[in-house]
Design a protein around this motif. Structure first.
Motif, PDB file in Angstrom:
ATOM      1  N   PRO A  97       0.798  -1.232   0.000  1.00  0.00           N
ATOM      2  CA  PRO A  97       0.000   0.000   0.000  1.00  0.00           C
ATOM      3  C   PRO A  97       0.831   1.284   0.000  1.00  0.00           C
ATOM      4  O   PRO A  97       0.350   2.335  -0.402  1.00  0.00           O
ATOM      5  N   TYR A  98       2.085   1.205   0.419  1.00  0.00           N
ATOM      6  CA  TYR A  98       2.939   2.396   0.406  1.00  0.00           C
ATOM      7  C   TYR A  98       3.202   2.892  -1.011  1.00  0.00           C
ATOM      8  O   TYR A  98       3.507   4.062  -1.215  1.00  0.00           O
ATOM      9  N   ALA A  99       3.063   2.014  -1.993  1.00  0.00           N
ATOM     10  CA  ALA A  99       3.276   2.400  -3.391  1.00  0.00           C
ATOM     11  C   ALA A  99       2.275   3.467  -3.831  1.00  0.00           C
ATOM     12  O   ALA A  99       2.570   4.257  -4.730  1.00  0.00           O
ATOM     13  N   ASP A 100       1.122   3.509  -3.191  1.00  0.00           N
ATOM     14  CA  ASP A 100       0.098   4.501  -3.532  1.00  0.00           C
ATOM     15  C   ASP A 100       0.127   5.712  -2.610  1.00  0.00           C
ATOM     16  O   ASP A 100      -0.610   6.670  -2.828  1.00  0.00           O
ATOM     17  N   GLN A 101       0.944   5.670  -1.583  1.00  0.00           N
ATOM     18  CA  GLN A 101       0.985   6.764  -0.605  1.00  0.00           C
ATOM     19  C   GLN A 101       2.146   7.729  -0.810  1.00  0.00           C
ATOM     20  O   GLN A 101       2.159   8.815  -0.228  1.00  0.00           O
ATOM     21  N   PHE A 102       3.123   7.307  -1.607  1.00  0.00           N
ATOM     22  CA  PHE A 102       4.317   8.120  -1.822  1.00  0.00           C
ATOM     23  C   PHE A 102       4.668   8.139  -3.299  1.00  0.00           C
ATOM     24  O   PHE A 102       4.302   7.237  -4.045  1.00  0.00           O
ATOM     25  N   LEU A 103       5.414   9.155  -3.702  1.00  0.00           N
ATOM     26  CA  LEU A 103       6.008   9.166  -5.023  1.00  0.00           C
ATOM     27  C   LEU A 103       7.132   8.133  -4.996  1.00  0.00           C
ATOM     28  O   LEU A 103       8.021   8.200  -4.142  1.00  0.00           O
ATOM     29  N   VAL A 104       7.050   7.163  -5.900  1.00  0.00           N
ATOM     30  CA  VAL A 104       8.014   6.066  -5.923  1.00  0.00           C
ATOM     31  C   VAL A 104       8.792   6.117  -7.233  1.00  0.00           C
ATOM     32  O   VAL A 104       8.198   6.185  -8.313  1.00  0.00           O
ATOM     33  N   PHE A 105      10.112   6.070  -7.121  1.00  0.00           N
ATOM     34  CA  PHE A 105      10.977   5.971  -8.289  1.00  0.00           C
ATOM     35  C   PHE A 105      11.544   4.554  -8.359  1.00  0.00           C
ATOM     36  O   PHE A 105      11.916   3.986  -7.330  1.00  0.00           O
ATOM     37  N   CYS A 106      11.598   4.015  -9.564  1.00  0.00           N
ATOM     38  CA  CYS A 106      12.187   2.697  -9.798  1.00  0.00           C
ATOM     39  C   CYS A 106      13.576   2.889 -10.388  1.00  0.00           C
ATOM     40  O   CYS A 106      13.752   3.642 -11.345  1.00  0.00           O
ATOM     41  N   ASP A 107      14.552   2.197  -9.816  1.00  0.00           N
ATOM     42  CA  ASP A 107      15.945   2.326 -10.248  1.00  0.00           C
ATOM     43  C   ASP A 107      16.570   0.939 -10.387  1.00  0.00           C
ATOM     44  O   ASP A 107      17.508   0.582  -9.666  1.00  0.00           O
ATOM     45  N   PRO A 108      16.044   0.113 -11.323  1.00  0.00           N
ATOM     46  CA  PRO A 108      16.520  -1.272 -11.413  1.00  0.00           C
ATOM     47  C   PRO A 108      17.996  -1.402 -11.790  1.00  0.00           C
ATOM     48  O   PRO A 108      18.633  -2.391 -11.421  1.00  0.00           O
ATOM     49  N   HIS A 109      18.547  -0.443 -12.475  1.00  0.00           N
ATOM     50  CA  HIS A 109      19.960  -0.500 -12.865  1.00  0.00           C
ATOM     51  C   HIS A 109      20.851   0.285 -11.904  1.00  0.00           C
ATOM     52  O   HIS A 109      22.058   0.429 -12.145  1.00  0.00           O
ATOM     53  N   ARG A 110      20.230   0.825 -10.848  1.00  0.00           N
ATOM     54  CA  ARG A 110      20.925   1.565  -9.780  1.00  0.00           C
ATOM     55  C   ARG A 110      21.691   2.774 -10.299  1.00  0.00           C
ATOM     56  O   ARG A 110      22.714   3.163  -9.742  1.00  0.00           O
ATOM     57  N   THR A 111      21.172   3.379 -11.342  1.00  0.00           N
ATOM     58  CA  THR A 111      21.793   4.577 -11.910  1.00  0.00           C
ATOM     59  C   THR A 111      21.769   5.721 -10.907  1.00  0.00           C
ATOM     60  O   THR A 111      22.783   6.403 -10.699  1.00  0.00           O
ATOM     61  N   ALA A 112      20.630   5.950 -10.276  1.00  0.00           N
ATOM     62  CA  ALA A 112      20.520   7.021  -9.274  1.00  0.00           C
ATOM     63  C   ALA A 112      21.348   6.683  -8.040  1.00  0.00           C
ATOM     64  O   ALA A 112      21.987   7.559  -7.455  1.00  0.00           O
ATOM     65  N   VAL A 113      21.335   5.417  -7.637  1.00  0.00           N
ATOM     66  CA  VAL A 113      22.129   4.984  -6.479  1.00  0.00           C
ATOM     67  C   VAL A 113      23.609   5.299  -6.718  1.00  0.00           C
ATOM     68  O   VAL A 113      24.292   5.816  -5.831  1.00  0.00           O
ATOM     69  N   LYS A 114      24.097   5.000  -7.919  1.00  0.00           N
ATOM     70  CA  LYS A 114      25.495   5.304  -8.251  1.00  0.00           C
ATOM     71  C   LYS A 114      25.745   6.805  -8.239  1.00  0.00           C
ATOM     72  O   LYS A 114      26.762   7.270  -7.708  1.00  0.00           O
TER      73      LYS A 114
END
Length: 162
Positions: free
Chosen positions: A80-97
């Motif tokens: 349910p948190y997926a609908d309560q917050f703006l969620v970004f998907c980073d499957p290649h961890r580009t933002a993490v890097k």
């Protein structure tokens, strides 16, 4: 020295079109909790992280979750948190890097110019509280209570790059 993120870094919202970081920062700073849905460490902190973001909602910052997975796995992990917050998907961890993270979960505060003003990696209540204090000073908001009785004890995160 603070890390400056590239303003052309693409962030992909769950169920939406990717946009460059600069577009996400036009009005508000970003307060982002980074989670890896494939690790115990992130699952241990999900409830605490969303509580902290929820208590900061009135601040002049977007409260976001960045999940190192595709949309399907991110939604499954967040429930349910997926609908309560703006969620970004980073499957290649580009933002993490780009954020130069070494451990996940992490809490990152990015100001409107793309500068990381504060971050905490792994879970240490004192370090996450320090991030909320920077957010609070910057946005003239009040920091949440950290820790509370239901929060886990401190632990190191999992490797940020998988």
């Amino acid at each position: 020295m603070a890390t400056k993120l590239p303003l052309d870094l693409e962030l992909s919202p769950l169920g939406g079109e990717p946009r460059e970081l600069e577009q996400w920062l036009t009005t508000f700073h970003l307060a982002t909790v980074v989670l890896d849905p494939y690790t115990n460490e992130s699952s241990w902190l999900l409830k605490t992280a969303t509580r902290i973001l929820g208590q900061l909602r009135g601040a002049h910052a977007r409260m976001t979750l960045l999940v190192t997975a595709d949309a399907q796995d991110a939604r499954s992990f967040l429930g349910p948190y997926a609908d309560q917050f703006l969620v970004f998907c980073d499957p290649h961890r580009t933002a993490v890097k780009a954020m130069e993270l070494t451990q996940i979960p992490a809490f990152v505060f990015v100001t409107v110019d793309g500068t990381i003003e504060a971050k905490a990696e792994g879970w240490n209540a004192h370090e996450w509280l320090e991030v909320t204090k920077v957010i609070s000073v910057t946005t003239k908001w009040r920091p949440p209570t950290i820790p509370v009785a239901s929060d886990p004890g401190p632990f190191a995160g999992s490797p940020a790059l998988g």
